[in-house]
Design an enzyme around this catalytic site. Structure first.
Site, PDB file in Angstrom:
ATOM      1  N   ARG A   1     -12.980  -8.214   2.129  1.00 28.16           N
ATOM      2  CA  ARG A   1     -12.356  -8.536   3.395  1.00 28.16           C
ATOM      3  C   ARG A   1     -13.622  -8.501   4.242  1.00 28.16           C
ATOM      4  NH1 ARG A   1      -6.741  -5.991   3.952  1.00 28.16           N
ATOM      5  NH2 ARG A   1      -5.952  -6.661   2.191  1.00 28.16           N
TER       6      ARG A   1
ATOM      7  N   ARG B   1     -10.089   3.947   6.828  1.00 25.53           N
ATOM      8  CA  ARG B   1      -8.639   3.599   6.526  1.00 25.53           C
ATOM      9  C   ARG B   1      -8.040   4.169   4.858  1.00 25.53           C
ATOM     10  NH1 ARG B   1      -6.248  -1.868   7.782  1.00 25.53           N
ATOM     11  NH2 ARG B   1      -7.194  -2.714   5.679  1.00 25.53           N
TER      12      ARG B   1
ATOM     13  N   ARG C   1       0.965  -1.217  -0.124  1.00 25.22           N
ATOM     14  CA  ARG C   1       0.031  -0.104  -0.091  1.00 25.22           C
ATOM     15  C   ARG C   1       0.752   1.215   0.180  1.00 25.22           C
ATOM     16  NH1 ARG C   1      -3.008  -2.385   5.005  1.00 25.22           N
ATOM     17  NH2 ARG C   1      -4.455  -3.742   3.985  1.00 25.22           N
TER      18      ARG C   1
HETATM   19  P1  ADP Z   1      -6.068  -3.709  11.180  1.00 25.16           P
HETATM   20  O1  ADP Z   1      -4.608  -3.962  11.224  1.00 25.16           O
HETATM   21  O2  ADP Z   1      -6.651  -4.888  12.040  1.00 25.16           O
HETATM   22  O3  ADP Z   1      -6.384  -4.127   9.743  1.00 25.16           O
HETATM   23  P2  ADP Z   1      -6.130  -0.990  11.467  1.00 25.16           P
HETATM   24  O4  ADP Z   1      -5.083  -1.019  12.774  1.00 25.16           O
HETATM   25  O5  ADP Z   1      -5.401  -0.370  10.279  1.00 25.16           O
HETATM   26  O6  ADP Z   1      -6.699  -2.466  11.442  1.00 25.16           O
HETATM   27  O7  ADP Z   1      -7.238   0.110  11.797  1.00 25.16           O
HETATM   28  C1  ADP Z   1      -8.276   0.133  10.812  1.00 25.16           C
HETATM   29  C2  ADP Z   1      -8.871   1.786  10.963  1.00 25.16           C
HETATM   30  O8  ADP Z   1      -9.576   1.573  12.154  1.00 25.16           O
HETATM   31  C3  ADP Z   1      -7.935   2.527  11.241  1.00 25.16           C
HETATM   32  O9  ADP Z   1      -8.221   3.879  10.519  1.00 25.16           O
HETATM   33  C4  ADP Z   1      -7.795   3.010  12.625  1.00 25.16           C
HETATM   34  O10 ADP Z   1      -7.380   4.453  12.950  1.00 25.16           O
HETATM   35  C5  ADP Z   1      -9.216   2.813  13.171  1.00 25.16           C
HETATM   36  N1  ADP Z   1      -9.259   2.254  14.590  1.00 25.16           N
HETATM   37  C6  ADP Z   1      -8.613   1.103  15.001  1.00 25.16           C
HETATM   38  N2  ADP Z   1      -9.106   0.830  16.371  1.00 25.16           N
HETATM   39  C7  ADP Z   1     -10.261   1.864  16.813  1.00 25.16           C
HETATM   40  C8  ADP Z   1     -10.852   1.998  17.678  1.00 25.16           C
HETATM   41  N3  ADP Z   1     -10.672   1.341  18.950  1.00 25.16           N
HETATM   42  N4  ADP Z   1     -11.943   3.115  17.470  1.00 25.16           N
HETATM   43  C9  ADP Z   1     -12.010   3.541  16.360  1.00 25.16           C
HETATM   44  N5  ADP Z   1     -11.139   3.307  15.318  1.00 25.16           N
HETATM   45  C10 ADP Z   1     -10.348   2.578  15.337  1.00 25.16           C
HETATM   46  P1  5GP Z   2      -3.157  -7.036   5.345  1.00 29.42           P
HETATM   47  O1  5GP Z   2      -3.331  -7.395   3.894  1.00 29.42           O
HETATM   48  O2  5GP Z   2      -4.388  -6.318   5.628  1.00 29.42           O
HETATM   49  O3  5GP Z   2      -2.050  -6.416   5.694  1.00 29.42           O
HETATM   50  O4  5GP Z   2      -3.534  -8.468   5.999  1.00 29.42           O
HETATM   51  C1  5GP Z   2      -4.672  -9.288   5.695  1.00 29.42           C
HETATM   52  C2  5GP Z   2      -4.802 -10.304   6.795  1.00 29.42           C
HETATM   53  O5  5GP Z   2      -3.724 -11.277   6.409  1.00 29.42           O
HETATM   54  C3  5GP Z   2      -5.040  -9.966   8.061  1.00 29.42           C
HETATM   55  O6  5GP Z   2      -5.746 -10.574   8.725  1.00 29.42           O
HETATM   56  C4  5GP Z   2      -3.348 -10.282   8.571  1.00 29.42           C
HETATM   57  O7  5GP Z   2      -3.712 -10.762  10.127  1.00 29.42           O
HETATM   58  C5  5GP Z   2      -3.258 -11.433   7.718  1.00 29.42           C
HETATM   59  N1  5GP Z   2      -1.794 -12.021   7.766  1.00 29.42           N
HETATM   60  C6  5GP Z   2      -0.677 -11.181   7.449  1.00 29.42           C
HETATM   61  N2  5GP Z   2       0.394 -11.686   7.788  1.00 29.42           N
HETATM   62  C7  5GP Z   2      -0.150 -12.925   7.818  1.00 29.42           C
HETATM   63  C8  5GP Z   2       0.862 -14.339   7.952  1.00 29.42           C
HETATM   64  O8  5GP Z   2       1.907 -14.227   7.813  1.00 29.42           O
HETATM   65  N3  5GP Z   2       0.113 -15.308   8.152  1.00 29.42           N
HETATM   66  C9  5GP Z   2      -1.095 -15.426   8.169  1.00 29.42           C
HETATM   67  N4  5GP Z   2      -1.849 -16.612   8.243  1.00 29.42           N
HETATM   68  N5  5GP Z   2      -2.035 -14.294   8.096  1.00 29.42           N
HETATM   69  C10 5GP Z   2      -1.410 -12.926   8.009  1.00 29.42           C
END
Ligand code: ADP
Ligand code: 5GP
Length: 258
Positions: free
Chosen positions: A194, A183, A90
């Site tokens: 997703r 996001r 990204r």
């Molecule tokens: P993930 O790593 O699980 O894919 P992210 O950490 O990227 O998710 O979070 C997705 C979005 O949700 C981000 O824009 C983040 O700022 C927001 N976010 C995360 N936790 C919270 C929360 N507790 N309340 C509101 N927004 C949140």
């Molecule tokens: P993203 O593309 O948003 O970074 O990740 C997509 C999903 O893949 C998320 O649920 C994340 O936890 C999962 N993921 C990221 N790395 C790994 C990995 O090494 N192994 C597995 N099993 N899932 C992963």
């Protein structure tokens, strides 16, 4: 049965009776647990190393945000296992920092070579945790954090890797969708994909809660971090024990030289 071949570099130096011994052979163990025990004992750890922290939960629930916040609150405690993925970076993501971005061919080659502890196809792309990713963190003496999907959790459980496994769930699907859209990193088709995966992951967490040590609803960020901190208390203590043992043995070596 699968052979888990740890990278040679994982076995570093052990100081015994003022001599430095370096093991140079590759460690081949029949299970990750044996591998863990073997490297632990070789490293001469006087205290047990802390378990890994595995954070699972649907894309957009806030795993990255929670981990970033936790690292601020507890600096120098966590190190992130950098997974391999075939998905494109990204904007702002850096090869080797968020992921090792590889082609499908590179991924499958590494998989055939036994470099992965676990792999999974998520949203149509491959993801995998390599042994080396975990080992790199271990060498820094920090708690290794894995951000993986539910399939990965199953593999880690089956492999008996010592880990505290936490599932983060959203307050609702509507809120998850709001966060994913907010996001702004995925197009509409990817958001839909997703959300479909999310529904499946939430179903599994609901039907098989025993896969996880804890399930936390990530409503309020600070509250989620506080709950995680509490769960991690024992691991942070273990980390301190390892660090103190390391410092004591270093001091002993230094005094032995004079
Ligand atoms: P993930 O790593 O699980 O894919 P992210 O950490 O990227 O998710 O979070 C997705 C979005 O949700 C981000 O824009 C983040 O700022 C927001 N976010 C995360 N936790 C919270 C929360 N507790 N309340 C509101 N927004 C949140
Ligand atoms: P993203 O593309 O948003 O970074 O990740 C997509 C999903 O893949 C998320 O649920 C994340 O936890 C999962 N993921 C990221 N790395 C790994 C990995 O090494 N192994 C597995 N099993 N899932 C992963």
């Amino acid at each position: 049965p699968t052979r888990y071949v740890a990278p040679v570099s994982c076995v570093t130096e052990r100081h015994v009776a003022e001599r430095t011994w370096t093991l140079t052979t590759t460690v081949a163990c029949s299970s990750p647990l044996l591998y863990w025990k073997h490297t632990n004992s070789f490293m001469g750890a006087a205290a047990a190393a802390p378990r890994c922290l595995v954070l699972a939960g649907p894309s957009g629930v806030g795993k990255g945000t929670v981990l970033a916040r936790l690292s601020q609150v507890l600096p120098d405690v966590f190190g992130f296992s950098v997974s391999h993925t075939t998905r494109a970076p990204r904007p702002g993501e850096c090869d080797g920092r968020e992921y090792h971005f590889v082609t499908e061919e590179e991924f499958q080659r590494a998989r055939a070579e036994g470099r992965f502890l676990e792999t999974a196809s998520v949203h149509g792309q491959w993801y995998g945790t390599s042994w080396e990713a975990i080992e790199r963190v271990r060498r820094t003496g920090r708690i290794c954090v894995l951000d993986i999907d539910v399939q990965g959790v199953r593999s880690i459980r089956a492999a008996k890797l010592p880990a505290l496994v936490v599932f983060l769930r959203p307050p609702s699907m509507a809120e998850l969708e709001r966060r994913l859209r907010g996001r702004g990193t995925e197009d509409e088709a990817k958001i839909q994909r997703r959300l479909e995966t999310a529904a499946e992951e939430l179903r599994i967490a609901h039907e098989e809660p025993s896969l996880f040590d804890a399930i936390i609803e990530n409503q309020d960020l600070e509250e989620t971090c506080a709950q995680l901190r509490k769960l991690l208390d024992e691991e942070v203590q273990a980390l301190r024990g390892v660090r103190e043992a390391g410092a004591a043995s270093a001091a002993q070596r230094t005094s032995g030289k004079h």
